[in-house]
Design a protein around this motif. Sequence first.
Motif, PDB file in Angstrom:
ATOM      1  N   ALA A  23      -4.027 -33.057  -8.766  1.00  0.00           N
ATOM      2  CA  ALA A  23      -3.224 -31.845  -8.877  1.00  0.00           C
ATOM      3  C   ALA A  23      -2.271 -31.717  -7.705  1.00  0.00           C
ATOM      4  CB  ALA A  23      -4.134 -30.621  -8.939  1.00  0.00           C
ATOM      5  N   GLU A  24      -1.043 -31.327  -8.013  1.00  0.00           N
ATOM      6  CA  GLU A  24      -0.045 -31.024  -6.996  1.00  0.00           C
ATOM      7  C   GLU A  24       0.258 -29.536  -7.095  1.00  0.00           C
ATOM      8  OE1 GLU A  24       4.582 -32.160  -5.839  1.00  0.00           O
ATOM      9  OE2 GLU A  24       3.504 -33.284  -7.383  1.00  0.00           O
ATOM     10  N   THR A  25      -0.160 -28.776  -6.110  1.00  0.00           N
ATOM     11  CA  THR A  25      -0.037 -27.321  -6.151  1.00  0.00           C
ATOM     12  C   THR A  25       1.139 -26.863  -5.311  1.00  0.00           C
ATOM     13  OG1 THR A  25      -2.430 -27.097  -6.450  1.00  0.00           O
ATOM     14  CG2 THR A  25      -1.221 -25.140  -5.732  1.00  0.00           C
ATOM     15  N   THR A  26       1.976 -26.019  -5.906  1.00  0.00           N
ATOM     16  CA  THR A  26       3.124 -25.440  -5.210  1.00  0.00           C
ATOM     17  C   THR A  26       3.047 -23.931  -5.313  1.00  0.00           C
ATOM     18  OG1 THR A  26       4.483 -27.354  -5.767  1.00  0.00           O
ATOM     19  CG2 THR A  26       5.635 -25.363  -5.051  1.00  0.00           C
ATOM     20  N   ARG A  27       3.234 -23.275  -4.196  1.00  0.00           N
ATOM     21  CA  ARG A  27       3.205 -21.807  -4.160  1.00  0.00           C
ATOM     22  C   ARG A  27       4.626 -21.285  -4.058  1.00  0.00           C
ATOM     23  NH1 ARG A  27      -1.039 -17.757  -4.392  1.00  0.00           N
ATOM     24  NH2 ARG A  27      -0.216 -15.876  -3.427  1.00  0.00           N
ATOM     25  N   PHE A  28       4.986 -20.410  -4.991  1.00  0.00           N
ATOM     26  CA  PHE A  28       6.280 -19.740  -4.963  1.00  0.00           C
ATOM     27  C   PHE A  28       6.031 -18.281  -4.564  1.00  0.00           C
ATOM     28  CE2 PHE A  28       6.709 -23.253  -7.905  1.00  0.00           C
ATOM     29  CZ  PHE A  28       7.985 -23.752  -7.690  1.00  0.00           C
ATOM     30  N   PRO A  29       6.281 -17.905  -3.303  1.00  0.00           N
ATOM     31  CA  PRO A  29       6.019 -16.520  -2.875  1.00  0.00           C
ATOM     32  C   PRO A  29       6.865 -15.524  -3.665  1.00  0.00           C
ATOM     33  CG  PRO A  29       6.439 -17.970  -0.999  1.00  0.00           C
ATOM     34  CD  PRO A  29       6.827 -18.730  -2.222  1.00  0.00           C
ATOM     35  N   ALA A  30       6.358 -14.309  -3.785  1.00  0.00           N
ATOM     36  CA  ALA A  30       7.118 -13.249  -4.461  1.00  0.00           C
ATOM     37  C   ALA A  30       8.386 -12.969  -3.665  1.00  0.00           C
ATOM     38  CB  ALA A  30       6.273 -11.990  -4.576  1.00  0.00           C
ATOM     39  N   ASN A  47       7.370 -30.689 -10.692  1.00  0.00           N
ATOM     40  CA  ASN A  47       7.770 -29.529  -9.896  1.00  0.00           C
ATOM     41  C   ASN A  47       9.274 -29.328  -9.830  1.00  0.00           C
ATOM     42  OD1 ASN A  47       5.010 -29.671  -9.396  1.00  0.00           O
ATOM     43  ND2 ASN A  47       5.216 -29.017  -7.276  1.00  0.00           N
ATOM     44  N   ASP A  48      10.034 -30.423  -9.679  1.00  0.00           N
ATOM     45  CA  ASP A  48      11.475 -30.258  -9.524  1.00  0.00           C
ATOM     46  C   ASP A  48      12.120 -29.718 -10.790  1.00  0.00           C
ATOM     47  OD1 ASP A  48      10.878 -32.637 -10.844  1.00  0.00           O
ATOM     48  OD2 ASP A  48      12.635 -33.694 -10.071  1.00  0.00           O
ATOM     49  N   LEU A  49      11.526 -29.988 -11.958  1.00  0.00           N
ATOM     50  CA  LEU A  49      12.050 -29.443 -13.205  1.00  0.00           C
ATOM     51  C   LEU A  49      11.534 -28.034 -13.458  1.00  0.00           C
ATOM     52  CD1 LEU A  49      11.734 -32.582 -15.524  1.00  0.00           C
ATOM     53  CD2 LEU A  49      13.771 -31.723 -14.365  1.00  0.00           C
ATOM     54  N   PRO A  52      13.362 -24.350 -11.136  1.00  0.00           N
ATOM     55  CA  PRO A  52      14.385 -23.392 -11.574  1.00  0.00           C
ATOM     56  C   PRO A  52      13.886 -22.391 -12.607  1.00  0.00           C
ATOM     57  CG  PRO A  52      14.874 -25.611 -12.375  1.00  0.00           C
ATOM     58  CD  PRO A  52      13.774 -25.741 -11.385  1.00  0.00           C
ATOM     59  N   LEU A  53      12.916 -22.797 -13.429  1.00  0.00           N
ATOM     60  CA  LEU A  53      12.339 -21.877 -14.409  1.00  0.00           C
ATOM     61  C   LEU A  53      11.543 -20.787 -13.708  1.00  0.00           C
ATOM     62  CD1 LEU A  53      10.988 -24.550 -16.926  1.00  0.00           C
ATOM     63  CD2 LEU A  53      13.193 -23.368 -17.025  1.00  0.00           C
ATOM     64  N   VAL A  54      10.722 -21.202 -12.726  1.00  0.00           N
ATOM     65  CA  VAL A  54       9.900 -20.244 -11.988  1.00  0.00           C
ATOM     66  C   VAL A  54      10.778 -19.280 -11.214  1.00  0.00           C
ATOM     67  CG1 VAL A  54       8.225 -19.996 -10.119  1.00  0.00           C
ATOM     68  CG2 VAL A  54       7.919 -21.796 -11.845  1.00  0.00           C
ATOM     69  N   ARG A  55      11.799 -19.790 -10.558  1.00  0.00           N
ATOM     70  CA  ARG A  55      12.649 -18.930  -9.729  1.00  0.00           C
ATOM     71  C   ARG A  55      13.439 -17.950 -10.583  1.00  0.00           C
ATOM     72  NH1 ARG A  55      13.522 -24.026  -6.524  1.00  0.00           N
ATOM     73  NH2 ARG A  55      12.136 -23.809  -4.714  1.00  0.00           N
ATOM     74  N   ALA A  56      13.877 -18.375 -11.756  1.00  0.00           N
ATOM     75  CA  ALA A  56      14.597 -17.452 -12.638  1.00  0.00           C
ATOM     76  C   ALA A  56      13.665 -16.349 -13.123  1.00  0.00           C
ATOM     77  CB  ALA A  56      15.181 -18.215 -13.823  1.00  0.00           C
ATOM     78  N   THR A 298      17.851 -27.554 -17.918  1.00  0.00           N
ATOM     79  CA  THR A 298      17.012 -28.279 -16.959  1.00  0.00           C
ATOM     80  C   THR A 298      16.553 -29.616 -17.523  1.00  0.00           C
ATOM     81  OG1 THR A 298      16.216 -26.212 -15.975  1.00  0.00           O
ATOM     82  CG2 THR A 298      14.885 -28.171 -15.598  1.00  0.00           C
ATOM     83  N   LEU A 299      16.125 -29.612 -18.785  1.00  0.00           N
ATOM     84  CA  LEU A 299      15.572 -30.827 -19.397  1.00  0.00           C
ATOM     85  C   LEU A 299      16.605 -31.611 -20.198  1.00  0.00           C
ATOM     86  CD1 LEU A 299      12.109 -29.491 -20.635  1.00  0.00           C
ATOM     87  CD2 LEU A 299      12.740 -30.423 -18.419  1.00  0.00           C
ATOM     88  N   ARG A 300      17.840 -31.098 -20.288  1.00  0.00           N
ATOM     89  CA  ARG A 300      18.891 -31.771 -21.045  1.00  0.00           C
ATOM     90  C   ARG A 300      18.497 -31.999 -22.501  1.00  0.00           C
ATOM     91  NH1 ARG A 300      22.064 -30.206 -17.339  1.00  0.00           N
ATOM     92  NH2 ARG A 300      22.343 -31.509 -15.525  1.00  0.00           N
ATOM     93  N   LEU A 301      17.893 -30.982 -23.102  1.00  0.00           N
ATOM     94  CA  LEU A 301      17.414 -31.102 -24.478  1.00  0.00           C
ATOM     95  C   LEU A 301      17.909 -29.950 -25.327  1.00  0.00           C
ATOM     96  CD1 LEU A 301      13.730 -32.054 -23.684  1.00  0.00           C
ATOM     97  CD2 LEU A 301      15.503 -33.579 -24.502  1.00  0.00           C
TER      98      LEU A 301
END
Length: 358
Positions: A23-30, A47-49, A52-56, A298-301
């Motif tokens: 598991a690769e865990t990333t924390r996005f603070p409020a 994570n890199d894809l 932008p979804l999480v931040r939006a 983001t996914l070009r789909l």
Amino acid sequence: MRLSLLLPAIASIALLLPGFSGAETTRFPAPSGRTGDVLTVYSSLDNDLAAPLVRAFQQANPDIAVQYENLLTGEIHDRVVSESDIGPTADFVFSSAMDLQVKLTNDGYARPIRTPDTDTWPGWANWRDTAYALTYEPAVFAYHKPSFAGSEPPATRADLMRWIAEHPGLARDRVGSYDVTRSGVGYLFLARDQQLYPGIWAVIEAMGRAGMQQYPTTSDLLERINDGRLVLGYNLLGSYAAEWARTHPDVGMILPRDFTVVVSRVALVPRAAARPDLGGDFLAFLMSPQGQNLLSQTLRLSAVSLEVAGRQSPAGGMEELTGLRLRPVPVTPGLLAYLDQATRAKLLARWHAALSAR
């Protein structure tokens, strides 16, 4: 992919221990700085894809922090099952292994969620309001452009066999695909290939004679295609291949002209979610026109949302899908056939036999 659907008790406990699995865990603070509300996401999207979804989402919900755990698809399934049986689990689950996501739903590990877009969601992409397809992702060929300078890469499975036969030195140990024993989406692609194309085993045998290399993730394959360790990858997820082709000049992508399997990343809110309200909010965001546009960009789909797909500009999706023989996989219990242990054992035995053919 771990497909032991009934884990021993000790393995269930191990799943919850720090450091278990890759598991690769990333924390996005409020964004507001608050620390109370935390949305936990288990996902197979890199994570890199996902960022932008999480931040939006956080831009519209500035008081919510997000803990994002990037896992292999089998690990996602196993963790949701084991954690749900003893306590809370993730609030939102997003995986490219459609069969495992439908199994979670069928086994009672997902809760029904309706969003403002549920009523207009395509029928093939919604199973009883518990499992939603959010993306539209073709299986593609990826290739190392310098290795094909002055020649065309294979565009069909017949082309692939012919190319291997005509270029044994170039193909030797430099054709790659998923390790279908570890990759949920790789196994799904193989199962669909067998359903749709009676000659698939001749293709697998040809790749086996060329010493096909197997890897559990798309990134593993694309890294090696980019630097030339592999010259061609078979049945890679189009989302990653399209992004690498856009950002790495030595990576090319072909959508197979004979037929193109299309899979989806399936989202659900677990029954035992600690914060099902936040999971439902994130699902609603990704199903909204804004979320679907972001996923597409983001996914070009192409988008799943009929509203977004109907007015999507060519730059927003994968316009090359036009005119292809697309074979999408619907979100239905029919996917559970791929998880039948006897069926799986038979398919994997044939896979190994084909790869070892001489």
